[in-house]
Design a protein around this motif. Structure first.
Motif: not given
Length: 427
Positions: A391-399
């Motif tokens: 979840h954290m990695c998806r959030y960072l990737s989207d940013k």
């Protein structure tokens, strides 16, 4: 003179044994601990001891140094150990061990510290504490009861390391040493017998295991739950020996006794699990209401920890169904009821991260997500750790922070590989 020393001197002058002094007041084991300053009696016990010793209470406690500040901290640490809040207890016990100005025996602090590390599976830390206690036990004026406790913990540590023959050696020594002590309560004897039985079973000595379980059973006359568990272990052992009649007999006894012992608390726990299992098949609002009823019952009897775990589950249900404000409110209630080191706090931080990301507060959302990852790592919650890290990695990737996302995935991979290697699995 300490309180324990004074009690011992007066008892010996009266020609009384520890068993005679303890009769009707407490266990002989507690008298032993009081006299060696390993335990402080309550006011009620102190009055009863003064009466039994036929001395005024003021003479018993006259000019005794109680070290109230350190005594209260020690009692808090003991309460944490009994409540299974081992991380918090370790911090407090370490602080007490580091101070020399009090009269709390260092070996007793180390004993409780070792118990915490054993419960948490911290083998290296437990061995370090035991090394200090072994030095104390090797002196001419050693406390034989402490020596038995040390041997028992050495057995536990060896068991954690899967070194069963060594564990059996230390536990057998503990049992042999205990036979020299005539005033140790039966619960402690039963505890050692159960450990001996379990270790014999692990090394394949089934007949010896059955003998030790039978001996423990003779001592567990008053504890229905423990008797039920011992009946069950005996049923399994006899089943392995193909003594099916005995296996059936003990299985029946276990069933009857455990049904009799089934209490309200066990019913609540089962109901809690059932509600969570049926959550997807029922109206989530109904599930929340059922859980709230359970949390109220726990709060009424003062069990904040159990209530906190239920609030954490309610927060999760609300977040999964889009009730953001309710999710935040119950997560905060859970935070107020649970200790910071509780495994359930990982779920609470996970929910709060979802709430704050939804509200556009990325700083708080990121902080709670990091807290969730740390707690899941600490407690070995692999499935939850993978989910929250993705979840954290998806959030960072989207940013667009792809490097940070990649590094987090690498840390997860390294951590998982290390955990598997500790279990003998090499990728």
């Amino acid at each position: 003179m300490s309180l324990g020393q004074r009690v011992r001197v007066i008892r010996l002058k009266k020609g009384m044994t520890q068993i005679e002094l303890a009769s009707g007041i407490c266990t002989p084991s507690l008298i032993s601990q009081i006299e060696s300053d390993r335990a402080r009696p309550s006011y009620k016990t102190l009055v009863a001891l003064a009466t039994r010793l036929d001395v005024p209470l003021e003479d018993l406690i006259k000019e005794v140094d109680f070290d109230l500040e350190f005594s209260s901290k020690y009692k808090m640490a003991l309460s944490m150990v009994r409540s299974k809040e081992y991380y918090a207890a370790i911090q407090l016990l370490n602080a007490l061990v580091a101070v020399d100005q009090h009269r709390m025996p260092k070996e007793i602090l180390l004993l409780e510290l070792t118990r915490c590390h054993v419960e948490l599976g911290n083998v290296l830390e437990a061995e370090n504490s035991l090394a200090h206690m072994c030095q104390t036990c090797n002196t001419e004026k050693r406390d034989d009861f402490l020596f038995v406790e040390v041997l028992l913990l050495l057995g536990k540590v060896a068991e954690l390391k899967n070194e069963y023959p060594i564990a059996l050696f230390h536990t057998s020594r503990a049992w042999n040493e205990l036979q020299k002590e005539g005033e140790i309560d039966i619960d402690f004897r039963a505890k050692i017998l159960m450990q001996l039985a379990n270790l014999h079973e692990r090394v394949g000595k089934i007949e010896e295991a059955a003998e030790y379980y039978e001996k423990a059973l003779l001592l567990n006359q008053g504890n229905g739950t423990e008797r039920g568990k011992t009946f069950l272990r005996l049923a399994e052992v006899y089943d392995r020996q193909k003594k099916y009649e005995l296996a059936e007999e003990y299985a029946t006894k276990a069933t009857v006794l455990m049904e009799e012992q089934a209490n309200v608390e066990q019913h609540r726990e089962m109901l809690h699990r059932l509600i969570m299992l049926q959550g997807e098949k029922s109206d989530w609002n109904v599930s929340v209401q059922k859980l709230l009823n359970l949390s109220e019952q726990h709060e009424q009897i003062g069990d904040k920890s159990k209530a906190g775990k239920i609030f954490a589950d309610i927060a999760l249900i609300c977040s999964e169904n889009g009730a953001i404000d309710e999710s935040w409110a119950y997560a905060e209630k859970a935070r107020m009821s649970l200790s910071d080191t509780s495994p359930k706090m990982g779920q609470v931080h996970r929910v709060l991260s979802f709430v704050y990301f939804h509200r556009g507060d990325e700083e708080k959302g990121n902080r709670h997500l990091d807290n969730a990852i740390k707690i899941f790592e600490r407690h070995g919650k692999f499935a939850e750790l993978v989910e929250v890290t993705l979840h954290m990695c998806r959030y960072l990737s989207d940013k667009g922070e792809h490097r940070e996302a990649f590094e987090r995935m690498e840390r997860l991979h390294t951590y998982m590989a290390g955990q598997l290697e500790q279990r003998g699995i090499v990728l």
